[in-house]
Design a protein around this motif. Structure first.
Motif, PDB file in Angstrom:
ATOM      1  N   VAL A  74       0.835  -1.185   0.000  1.00  0.00           N
ATOM      2  CA  VAL A  74       0.000   0.000   0.000  1.00  0.00           C
ATOM      3  C   VAL A  74       0.872   1.237   0.000  1.00  0.00           C
ATOM      4  N   PRO A  75       0.311   2.355  -0.376  1.00  0.00           N
ATOM      5  CA  PRO A  75       1.077   3.508  -0.801  1.00  0.00           C
ATOM      6  C   PRO A  75       2.208   3.945   0.113  1.00  0.00           C
ATOM      7  N   LYS A  76       3.341   4.090  -0.537  1.00  0.00           N
ATOM      8  CA  LYS A  76       4.458   4.743   0.110  1.00  0.00           C
ATOM      9  C   LYS A  76       4.946   5.850  -0.826  1.00  0.00           C
ATOM     10  N   ALA A  77       4.057   6.189  -1.757  1.00  0.00           N
ATOM     11  CA  ALA A  77       4.436   7.121  -2.818  1.00  0.00           C
ATOM     12  C   ALA A  77       4.504   8.545  -2.297  1.00  0.00           C
ATOM     13  N   ASP A  78       5.246   9.351  -3.035  1.00  0.00           N
ATOM     14  CA  ASP A  78       5.346  10.765  -2.680  1.00  0.00           C
ATOM     15  C   ASP A  78       4.022  11.465  -2.961  1.00  0.00           C
ATOM     16  N   LYS A  79       3.348  11.049  -4.047  1.00  0.00           N
ATOM     17  CA  LYS A  79       2.092  11.683  -4.414  1.00  0.00           C
ATOM     18  C   LYS A  79       0.975  11.190  -3.503  1.00  0.00           C
ATOM     19  N   PRO A  80       0.100  12.085  -3.067  1.00  0.00           N
ATOM     20  CA  PRO A  80      -1.025  11.662  -2.223  1.00  0.00           C
ATOM     21  C   PRO A  80      -2.131  11.039  -3.069  1.00  0.00           C
ATOM     22  N   PRO A  81      -3.044  10.304  -2.438  1.00  0.00           N
ATOM     23  CA  PRO A  81      -4.231   9.823  -3.163  1.00  0.00           C
ATOM     24  C   PRO A  81      -5.031  11.021  -3.668  1.00  0.00           C
ATOM     25  N   ARG A  82      -5.863  10.776  -4.676  1.00  0.00           N
ATOM     26  CA  ARG A  82      -6.636  11.897  -5.228  1.00  0.00           C
ATOM     27  C   ARG A  82      -7.979  11.391  -5.757  1.00  0.00           C
ATOM     28  N   PHE A  83      -8.968  12.291  -5.687  1.00  0.00           N
ATOM     29  CA  PHE A  83     -10.261  12.052  -6.319  1.00  0.00           C
ATOM     30  C   PHE A  83     -10.256  12.655  -7.714  1.00  0.00           C
ATOM     31  N   ALA A  84     -10.925  12.012  -8.641  1.00  0.00           N
ATOM     32  CA  ALA A  84     -11.085  12.541  -9.993  1.00  0.00           C
ATOM     33  C   ALA A  84     -12.570  12.503 -10.342  1.00  0.00           C
ATOM     34  N   SER A  85     -13.174  13.675 -10.524  1.00  0.00           N
ATOM     35  CA  SER A  85     -14.597  13.761 -10.849  1.00  0.00           C
ATOM     36  C   SER A  85     -14.793  13.760 -12.355  1.00  0.00           C
ATOM     37  N   PHE A  86     -15.909  13.217 -12.808  1.00  0.00           N
ATOM     38  CA  PHE A  86     -16.203  13.214 -14.242  1.00  0.00           C
ATOM     39  C   PHE A  86     -17.699  13.051 -14.444  1.00  0.00           C
ATOM     40  N   ARG A  87     -18.109  13.239 -15.682  1.00  0.00           N
ATOM     41  CA  ARG A  87     -19.512  13.104 -16.057  1.00  0.00           C
ATOM     42  C   ARG A  87     -19.634  11.888 -16.968  1.00  0.00           C
ATOM     43  N   ASP A  88     -20.557  10.973 -16.634  1.00  0.00           N
ATOM     44  CA  ASP A  88     -20.636   9.751 -17.440  1.00  0.00           C
ATOM     45  C   ASP A  88     -21.520   9.959 -18.664  1.00  0.00           C
ATOM     46  N   GLY A  89     -21.733   8.883 -19.410  1.00  0.00           N
ATOM     47  CA  GLY A  89     -22.421   8.972 -20.689  1.00  0.00           C
ATOM     48  C   GLY A  89     -23.841   9.473 -20.607  1.00  0.00           C
ATOM     49  N   ASP A  90     -24.538   9.227 -19.497  1.00  0.00           N
ATOM     50  CA  ASP A  90     -25.929   9.689 -19.393  1.00  0.00           C
ATOM     51  C   ASP A  90     -26.045  11.039 -18.692  1.00  0.00           C
ATOM     52  N   GLY A  91     -24.906  11.719 -18.524  1.00  0.00           N
ATOM     53  CA  GLY A  91     -24.929  13.075 -17.984  1.00  0.00           C
ATOM     54  C   GLY A  91     -24.871  13.172 -16.480  1.00  0.00           C
ATOM     55  N   ARG A  92     -24.776  12.051 -15.793  1.00  0.00           N
ATOM     56  CA  ARG A  92     -24.714  12.101 -14.334  1.00  0.00           C
ATOM     57  C   ARG A  92     -23.265  12.171 -13.858  1.00  0.00           C
ATOM     58  N   PHE A  93     -23.093  12.470 -12.584  1.00  0.00           N
ATOM     59  CA  PHE A  93     -21.774  12.790 -12.045  1.00  0.00           C
ATOM     60  C   PHE A  93     -21.236  11.639 -11.199  1.00  0.00           C
ATOM     61  N   ARG A  94     -19.940  11.349 -11.411  1.00  0.00           N
ATOM     62  CA  ARG A  94     -19.260  10.299 -10.661  1.00  0.00           C
ATOM     63  C   ARG A  94     -17.877  10.786 -10.258  1.00  0.00           C
TER      64      ARG A  94
END
Length: 454
Positions: free
Chosen positions: A348-368
């Protein structure tokens, strides 16, 4: 947000009219409310404390399941199961036993009453008292906590058991450092209807004064009603409806207008025999269709079994992942899971970069959104949201709660992250028997990293 309400059904004896009016009918009515996530279970493990007659236990389980289904319980709408079909309940009982103080159990009303009776009769304090009776409150706590029920409908004599379940849950949460269990609340049934039996006392199997609901058929019900004790007033003499068991029974099934008409007939001197026939006909109007369904179910026990097995499957979809969480928390991980989790620095992470969320809009226009580890590995994919603010609020909550929020449940379409009893995101995992364990370890680590940043 639904409220999860869990109701236990005693599986000893044959249901009678008092059971139907006081417990079955109101419970089924409550199960139809949209805001209720209703669980009904037959407490057949509890029945073993009171009865050592296998034939009686077996017959009673069948009769009581058929009774509730015939009375209108909808297994598609509720979760209806036998306690003994959920192996996680006895496992959880042992987990809870290991954190429950003996002093707490010493104070349980049923145990104290049995001890007091022995002492009063000059017996050894624990004569005839089984460990089953003594441990009853822990088993009841497991019944409730296995499904994290919010409310448990009980009479006043059962309030102590709910309080004990809360105490046990709080102690477990405290020892293992997380709120694994919702603290249940007693839903007090203040207005439980009680019906008089054949002799005027409360209808009860203890007094042998009951009117069977289905088991004796229409003929048996009529014969029982004709045996109800009345006074010596003759036909033509006014009767007092308010002191008459017939009127109380009639009112439990009739409309206000019907009740008023029956009251008037009594006051005007209707004979007791005729009044009993009127009572029988009114009750039979409601009971006959249910009895027909009951007889149909009793003739097809395999149909009842299929319904209960389907209910057990629904119940275990909740209990299994919870027990997996608890096993992990108390150190009963599988060897493979320990081996995967042990090299935490590499796995499990020992990376320099922190975890991150990535938001996007799916094919039917809803948000994930997705959550990625510092190394770029996708850890979870959220459910779709119509409102981007809702998706953002969930991200913020996951950051705030950290790894403690990583409660998962296994559904038909995958392993899901659950918040407040609602599946909100799918865990992304690789192949193999230990994939879910590893995915959960990495997810918790990432969420803890995000919480530390905040």
């Amino acid at each position: 947000m639904q409220t999860r309400v869990l109701t236990g059904i005693t599986t000893t004896g044959t249901p009678h009219l008092g059971n139907y009016v006081g417990a079955i009918r109101p419970a089924i009515a409550a199960s139809r409310r949209d805001e209720v996530d209703a669980f009904y279970f037959m407490a057949d493990y509890h029945a073993l404390i009171k009865s050592d007659d296998p034939a009686r236990i077996e017959r009673s389980r069948l009769e009581i399941a058929a009774t509730w289904l015939a009375a209108g319980l909808d297994p598609e709408r509720v979760t209806f199961y036998r306690q003994s079909d959920i192996p996680e309940i006895p496992e959880l009982t042992w987990f809870l036993t290991c954190v429950t103080a003996k002093g707490l159990l010493n104070r349980a009303h049923a145990y104290k009453a049995a001890v007091d009776k022995n002492v009063a009769e000059g017996e050894d304090a624990d004569a005839g008292i089984t460990a089953g009776l003594y441990m009853y409150p822990v088993l009841m706590a497991a019944d409730i906590l296995a499904f994290n029920a919010h409310q448990v409908p009980v009479g006043r004599d059962q309030i102590q058991h709910i309080e004990m379940a809360r105490d046990i849950a709080q102690r477990f949460n405290h020892i293992y450092g997380r709120d694994f269990f919702v603290l249940p609340e007693a839903l007090i049934e203040e207005q439980v209807a009680t019906l008089p039996g054949l002799d005027g006392r409360k209808m009860s199997k203890s007094y042998d004064n009951t009117i069977p609901l289905f088991a004796a058929g229409a003929k048996g019900m009529r014969e029982a009603i004709l045996r109800i004790v009345t006074d010596s007033r003759l036909p033509g003499e006014p009767k007092d409806p308010d002191s008459s068991a017939l009127f109380i029974l009639f009112r439990a099934f009739a409309s206000e207008a019907e009740s008023q008409a029956f009251r008037t007939a009594l006051e005007e001197g209707i004979g007791w025999g005729e009044a009993k026939q009127v009572l029988y006909e009114r009750i039979e109007t409601d009971v006959a269709p249910m009895r027909a369904r009951y007889d149909e179910l009793m003739a097809k026990p395999a149909q009842i079994e299929a319904i209960l097995q389907e209910g057990a499957k629904k119940a275990r979809a909740i209990a299994v992942p919870l027990i997996a969480e608890l096993r992990d928390a108390i150190g009963l991980r599988s060897g493979a899971a320990v081996a995967v989790a042990a090299p935490a620095a590499a796995a499990v992470p020992k990376a320099d970069k922190p975890p991150r969320f990535a938001s996007f809009r799916d094919g039917d226009g809803r948000f994930r959104f997705r959550l990625f580890s510092g190394e770029g590995e996708e850890l979870l994919l959220s459910q779709p949201f119509d409102d981007p603010k809702a998706a953002g609020a969930l991200q913020k909550r996951l950051r705030t709660l950290g790894g403690a929020s990583a409660v998962v449940q296994t559904l038909a379409d995958g392993t899901m992250l659950e918040l407040d009893g609602i599946a909100v995101a799918r865990l992304q995992m690789g192949e193999g028997a230990d994939a879910a364990d590893l995915a959960l370890v990495r997810l918790r680590h990432a969420l803890d990293q995000l919480a530390a940043q905040d």
